[in-house]
Design a protein around this motif. Structure first.
Motif, PDB file in Angstrom:
ATOM      1  N   ARG A   1       0.883  -1.173   0.000  1.00 33.28           N
ATOM      2  CA  ARG A   1       0.000   0.000   0.000  1.00 33.28           C
ATOM      3  C   ARG A   1       0.917   1.217   0.000  1.00 33.28           C
ATOM      4  O   ARG A   1       1.784   1.342   0.857  1.00 33.28           O
ATOM      5  N   GLN A   2       0.725   2.076  -1.009  1.00 33.00           N
ATOM      6  CA  GLN A   2       1.606   3.227  -1.153  1.00 33.00           C
ATOM      7  C   GLN A   2       0.809   4.427  -1.647  1.00 33.00           C
ATOM      8  O   GLN A   2      -0.041   4.297  -2.540  1.00 33.00           O
ATOM      9  N   TYR A   3       1.082   5.598  -1.061  1.00 36.92           N
ATOM     10  CA  TYR A   3       0.440   6.824  -1.515  1.00 36.92           C
ATOM     11  C   TYR A   3       1.071   7.236  -2.834  1.00 36.92           C
ATOM     12  O   TYR A   3       2.294   7.328  -2.957  1.00 36.92           O
ATOM     13  N   ARG A   4       0.220   7.502  -3.827  1.00 37.89           N
ATOM     14  CA  ARG A   4       0.687   7.943  -5.136  1.00 37.89           C
ATOM     15  C   ARG A   4       0.223   9.381  -5.354  1.00 37.89           C
ATOM     16  O   ARG A   4      -0.963   9.648  -5.527  1.00 37.89           O
ATOM     17  N   TYR A   5       1.171  10.291  -5.319  1.00 31.36           N
ATOM     18  CA  TYR A   5       0.884  11.718  -5.354  1.00 31.36           C
ATOM     19  C   TYR A   5       0.057  12.150  -6.565  1.00 31.36           C
ATOM     20  O   TYR A   5      -0.908  12.919  -6.405  1.00 31.36           O
TER      21      TYR A   5
ATOM     22  N   GLY B   1      -3.395  11.168  -5.844  1.00 34.29           N
ATOM     23  CA  GLY B   1      -3.811  11.615  -4.527  1.00 34.29           C
ATOM     24  C   GLY B   1      -4.464  10.552  -3.670  1.00 34.29           C
ATOM     25  O   GLY B   1      -5.366  10.865  -2.885  1.00 34.29           O
ATOM     26  N   GLN B   2      -4.011   9.309  -3.775  1.00 32.46           N
ATOM     27  CA  GLN B   2      -4.594   8.265  -2.936  1.00 32.46           C
ATOM     28  C   GLN B   2      -3.607   7.121  -2.693  1.00 32.46           C
ATOM     29  O   GLN B   2      -2.625   6.978  -3.413  1.00 32.46           O
ATOM     30  N   VAL B   3      -3.924   6.349  -1.654  1.00 28.74           N
ATOM     31  CA  VAL B   3      -3.134   5.164  -1.343  1.00 28.74           C
ATOM     32  C   VAL B   3      -3.608   4.048  -2.271  1.00 28.74           C
ATOM     33  O   VAL B   3      -4.809   3.786  -2.382  1.00 28.74           O
TER      34      VAL B   3
ATOM     35  N   LEU C   1       5.856   2.924   2.475  1.00 31.27           N
ATOM     36  CA  LEU C   1       4.843   1.977   2.030  1.00 31.27           C
ATOM     37  C   LEU C   1       4.645   0.894   3.070  1.00 31.27           C
ATOM     38  O   LEU C   1       5.534   0.601   3.873  1.00 31.27           O
TER      39      LEU C   1
END
Length: 194
Positions: free
Chosen positions: A66-70, A73-75, A147
């Protein structure tokens, strides 16, 4: 059959951006009907994605992140992946990324294929690798990388894909490969690390 009636030819090229990671261009192209058009695209160094299969007493589980993707704008829920360094062998990159991001090393590897995630505006190609016979060590994330690593069953992953919880193109493609590999429709050729 010839594809000449589909192919576009570059007439001129303008560099738009030469960043640390991406390189963007605007080309003028001649269409098959001889008219001119503009194409904007990003040159990408290429990447790998790993589908790690972990044997547990309860059965096979998948190692996911699980990783935030700029940009969106969401995980996101994803398989481990990463870009190739200049001149790097994709198999070596797959091994490196799996270990750095998850802490897992694999003794068995199989190359599945490739995918082009955004063909309309990027040269990016991602090699798909399967990994099994995993052993856990201590991951080595990059300084700017945050992550969570977790495991799920193949059925859980497929449900998340169906329900829209997984929307990442590479992970959706990985799920397709996984489903067909587990069913025996798309056999893999495994190789062991020395």
């Amino acid at each position: 059959m010839s594809d000449d009636h589909l192919i576009e030819h570059r007439v001129s090229q303008q560099e738009l951006l030469h960043g640390h990671f991406l390189h963007a261009f605007r080309d003028t192209v001649r269409l098959p009907n001889q008219a001119l058009a503009t194409r904007e695209y990003v040159v990408h160094p290429g990447a790998v994605m790993v589908i790690p299969m972990l044997d547990t007493p309860e059965g096979m589980r998948l190692v996911l992140e699980r990783q935030y993707r700029y940009p969106v704008g969401q995980v996101m829920i994803e398989f481990p992946a990463g870009k190739l360094d200049a001149g790097e062998d994709p198999w070596w990159c797959a091994q490196r990324e799996l270990f750095e991001e998850t802490g897992y090393s694999a003794r068995q590897w199989a190359r599945a294929g490739v995918l082009h995630p955004v063909i309309a505006y990027s040269t990016e190609v991602i090699e798909i690798w399967f990994a099994k016979d995993l052993s856990l060590g201590e991951r080595q994330l990059d300084a700017e990388e945050f992550l969570d690593v977790f495991t799920a069953t193949p059925a859980q992953l497929m449900a998340w894909c169906r329900d829209g919880q997984v929307t990442d193109a590479k992970t959706l493609t990985g799920a397709l490969w996984l489903q067909n590999t587990l069913s025996g429709q798309w056999p893999l050729t495994w190789q062991s690390l020395p």
